[in-house]
Design a protein around this motif. Sequence first.
Motif, PDB file in Angstrom:
ATOM      1  N   MET A 250       6.890   6.008   8.856  1.00  0.00           N
ATOM      2  CA  MET A 250       6.980   6.124  10.308  1.00  0.00           C
ATOM      3  C   MET A 250       7.889   7.293  10.694  1.00  0.00           C
ATOM      4  SD  MET A 250       5.070   3.693  11.432  1.00  0.00           S
ATOM      5  CE  MET A 250       4.016   3.907   9.985  1.00  0.00           C
ATOM      6  N   ALA A 251       7.455   8.064  11.689  1.00  0.00           N
ATOM      7  CA  ALA A 251       8.282   9.153  12.220  1.00  0.00           C
ATOM      8  C   ALA A 251       9.288   8.551  13.191  1.00  0.00           C
ATOM      9  CB  ALA A 251       7.401  10.182  12.921  1.00  0.00           C
TER      10      ALA A 251
ATOM     11  N   PRO B 171       5.645   0.037   8.733  1.00  0.00           N
ATOM     12  CA  PRO B 171       5.134   0.871   7.638  1.00  0.00           C
ATOM     13  C   PRO B 171       4.428   0.015   6.587  1.00  0.00           C
ATOM     14  CG  PRO B 171       7.513   0.606   7.439  1.00  0.00           C
ATOM     15  CD  PRO B 171       7.128  -0.017   8.748  1.00  0.00           C
ATOM     16  N   TRP B 172       3.300   0.520   6.110  1.00  0.00           N
ATOM     17  CA  TRP B 172       2.570  -0.211   5.067  1.00  0.00           C
ATOM     18  C   TRP B 172       3.180   0.092   3.708  1.00  0.00           C
ATOM     19  CZ3 TRP B 172      -0.742  -4.076   5.543  1.00  0.00           C
ATOM     20  CH2 TRP B 172      -1.427  -4.494   4.389  1.00  0.00           C
ATOM     21  N   LYS B 173       3.212  -0.906   2.854  1.00  0.00           N
ATOM     22  CA  LYS B 173       3.795  -0.755   1.522  1.00  0.00           C
ATOM     23  C   LYS B 173       2.837  -0.018   0.599  1.00  0.00           C
ATOM     24  CE  LYS B 173       5.935  -3.349  -2.266  1.00  0.00           C
ATOM     25  NZ  LYS B 173       6.266  -4.700  -2.799  1.00  0.00           N
ATOM     26  N   SER B 174       3.334   1.023  -0.037  1.00  0.00           N
ATOM     27  CA  SER B 174       2.515   1.834  -0.934  1.00  0.00           C
ATOM     28  C   SER B 174       1.922   0.985  -2.055  1.00  0.00           C
ATOM     29  CB  SER B 174       3.375   2.956  -1.541  1.00  0.00           C
ATOM     30  OG  SER B 174       2.642   3.689  -2.494  1.00  0.00           O
ATOM     31  N   GLY B 175       0.643   1.260  -2.351  1.00  0.00           N
ATOM     32  CA  GLY B 175      -0.030   0.579  -3.455  1.00  0.00           C
ATOM     33  C   GLY B 175      -0.556  -0.800  -3.145  1.00  0.00           C
TER      34      GLY B 175
ATOM     35  N   GLU C 258       3.191  11.876   9.301  1.00  0.00           N
ATOM     36  CA  GLU C 258       4.513  11.771   8.675  1.00  0.00           C
ATOM     37  C   GLU C 258       4.442  11.469   7.185  1.00  0.00           C
ATOM     38  OE1 GLU C 258       8.787  11.729   8.649  1.00  0.00           O
ATOM     39  OE2 GLU C 258       7.273  12.541  10.014  1.00  0.00           O
ATOM     40  N   ASP C 259       3.387  10.794   6.755  1.00  0.00           N
ATOM     41  CA  ASP C 259       3.213  10.519   5.327  1.00  0.00           C
ATOM     42  C   ASP C 259       3.374  11.786   4.490  1.00  0.00           C
ATOM     43  OD1 ASP C 259       2.732   7.786   5.482  1.00  0.00           O
ATOM     44  OD2 ASP C 259       0.556   7.996   5.582  1.00  0.00           O
TER      45      ASP C 259
ATOM     46  N   ILE D  63      -8.105  14.901   0.244  1.00  0.00           N
ATOM     47  CA  ILE D  63      -7.110  14.187   1.040  1.00  0.00           C
ATOM     48  C   ILE D  63      -7.321  14.559   2.509  1.00  0.00           C
ATOM     49  CG2 ILE D  63      -4.664  13.834   1.527  1.00  0.00           C
ATOM     50  CD1 ILE D  63      -4.055  14.403  -1.380  1.00  0.00           C
ATOM     51  N   LEU D  64      -7.454  13.541   3.341  1.00  0.00           N
ATOM     52  CA  LEU D  64      -7.601  13.731   4.778  1.00  0.00           C
ATOM     53  C   LEU D  64      -6.289  13.387   5.466  1.00  0.00           C
ATOM     54  CD1 LEU D  64     -11.089  12.027   5.345  1.00  0.00           C
ATOM     55  CD2 LEU D  64     -10.598  14.428   4.785  1.00  0.00           C
ATOM     56  N   ASN D  65      -5.874  14.246   6.398  1.00  0.00           N
ATOM     57  CA  ASN D  65      -4.620  14.017   7.125  1.00  0.00           C
ATOM     58  C   ASN D  65      -4.880  14.045   8.628  1.00  0.00           C
ATOM     59  OD1 ASN D  65      -2.109  14.156   8.422  1.00  0.00           O
ATOM     60  ND2 ASN D  65      -1.160  15.184   6.681  1.00  0.00           N
TER      61      ASN D  65
END
Length: 623
Positions: A114-115, A128-132, A164-165, A184-186
């Motif tokens: 998160m920014a 924020p979502w947890k990675s993985g 922000e990722d 990768i899409l941003n």
Amino acid sequence: MSKLRIAGATLNQTPLAWENNLNNIREAINDAIDKGVDILCLPELCITGYGCEDVFLSEWLYTKAMECLLEAKSYCKNITVAIGLPVKHEGLSYNATCMIRNEQILGFYAKQNMAGDGVHYEPRWFTPWKSGTVDKIIIEGDEYKFGDIIFEIEGVKIGFEICEDAWREVRPACRLFEQKVNLILNPSASHFAFEKTRLREKLVVDSSKNFHCTYVYANLLGNEAGRMVYDGEILIARYGTLIKRNEWLSYKHMQLQFADVDFGNEDETYAAPDEWPRDKNTEFVKASSLALFDYLRKSRSKGFVLSLSGGADSSSIAVLVAEMVRRGVEELGAEDFIKKTGISTLQVGDTSDHPSVIKQLVSQILTCAYQGTVNSSEATFQSAKELAESIGATFYSWLIDEEVNSYTQKIEKALNRPLTWETDDIALQNIQARSRSPIIWMLANIENALLLTTSNRSEADVGYATMDGDTSGSIAPIAAVDKHFIITWLRWAERNLGYTALNYVNNLQPSAELRPLAQEQTDEADLMPYPVIVEIEKLAIRDRKSPVEVYHALNAVKLESSELLKAHITKFFRLWSRNQWKRERTAPAFHLDDFNVDPRTWCRFPILSSGFETELRELNELD
């Protein structure tokens, strides 16, 4: 792996404007389909708009956003599209992107970082979502993957970073690289700031190199919600080379940029994309003129009113409005420009004669008034008059001495004494500035127009402005930039944009013209040299240094004599502390620099404080 046409699209969205936003999304998807695009990336939160603020805390917003997504799903015939929206999942709110292929939802990627610095408040609204981690979400009885997802289309692995990722040292792309992701899409909502475009381009290019992928970046466009300006950049890079770029800060509500990529051929080469001027002067006029245009049409106003003093600040704003019209007409054409403003009363003659059309439109959109007193000079009157006439603005002039004298005489009668410059200097200056406000507001109300505030950032630093006087207005176009920049930009605009009438203001010393002319008042004599304010401000406000730290840094470069530097630093910090209440009340401003002094966005400071009493004593005790 396949050869695919991949694309990004920029959209000029408005918070909570469901129909408008969906229309823009549909137009982008249709244009992509017409151009044979296989995979399209749309910007972050493009369904709702990024700037919904605390409406993101409302439950109904998520229901409405999902309804719109399901509508947008039907647009995605024979194409894969990434669409940004807020999603409620198990009681928590997430900033997500939905991947849709041929009218079918494939899943949702949730933003992991998160920014929360500077102008950003995402942690207030989103989790924020947890990675993985991958979970399931039920929508209308159907189950979809939700979270940190990798998609695969025709043998091409696709991953996401949302804005922000990508700006973090430990970022999703690190894991995507390990998973051998090819694309990768941003989707982003990355606000404009001076020189940020180069940082953004470097981020995209370096990402494509470091993570050995094709990287697509799609940003929002325009003044979305009032303060932030989005430059609408679409960038496509592959293995460390930029292969596509669009023209940024466009007046169009949608742009598409695509590239054909053979994911099975790592040696494929591409022609270099077009380059655009990106110096600070050009950035300022492009971003500010587009911001004014969007603010005008989204506020449903009929034009602008400006108290044109003939000085640097108001002159710069007049030029920005003229540039708003010129650039809009040149990019959109006169008819589309008029239609897009939403001002039904605008009329022009031969639309093929651009210079004539531009002046005709400026005359109907911008009304200026020179409000003189006995302390105003002939030089500033001529400066205002010549500039207004040269750009085509409607121009009025009147004197306000009668109003000033009326106020002054009432106070003199109440106090039973005359007011003098020796004893009542500030009050006698301020009543002139305040007397201008009611009448210019009246004109703005009559014309259903926005009153433009002329204050700049240097004035906000030290409170060199009269509340309910020159701070009056609906929007403050130059409040995010310092006075020294405004002065140098006006000289650049005279040379490079063809505004020869700026010769008048460019030969004047900046002055409030509130004291008798015989006193030869100037801003810098009242305060300090503007370049000195700029250097102190950078360290004290942007870098948050103490008075002593500011002194050591500037004394080392011999900015001025040590004693004078101490005096100026002391004055700056005292005035800064004393005038926070003014900054709390100023009109909304466009965020243009990497920092600003607006307490509602970037810089919070207590209204009441010690005024750095101890720190300034330590400064002045230095040898």
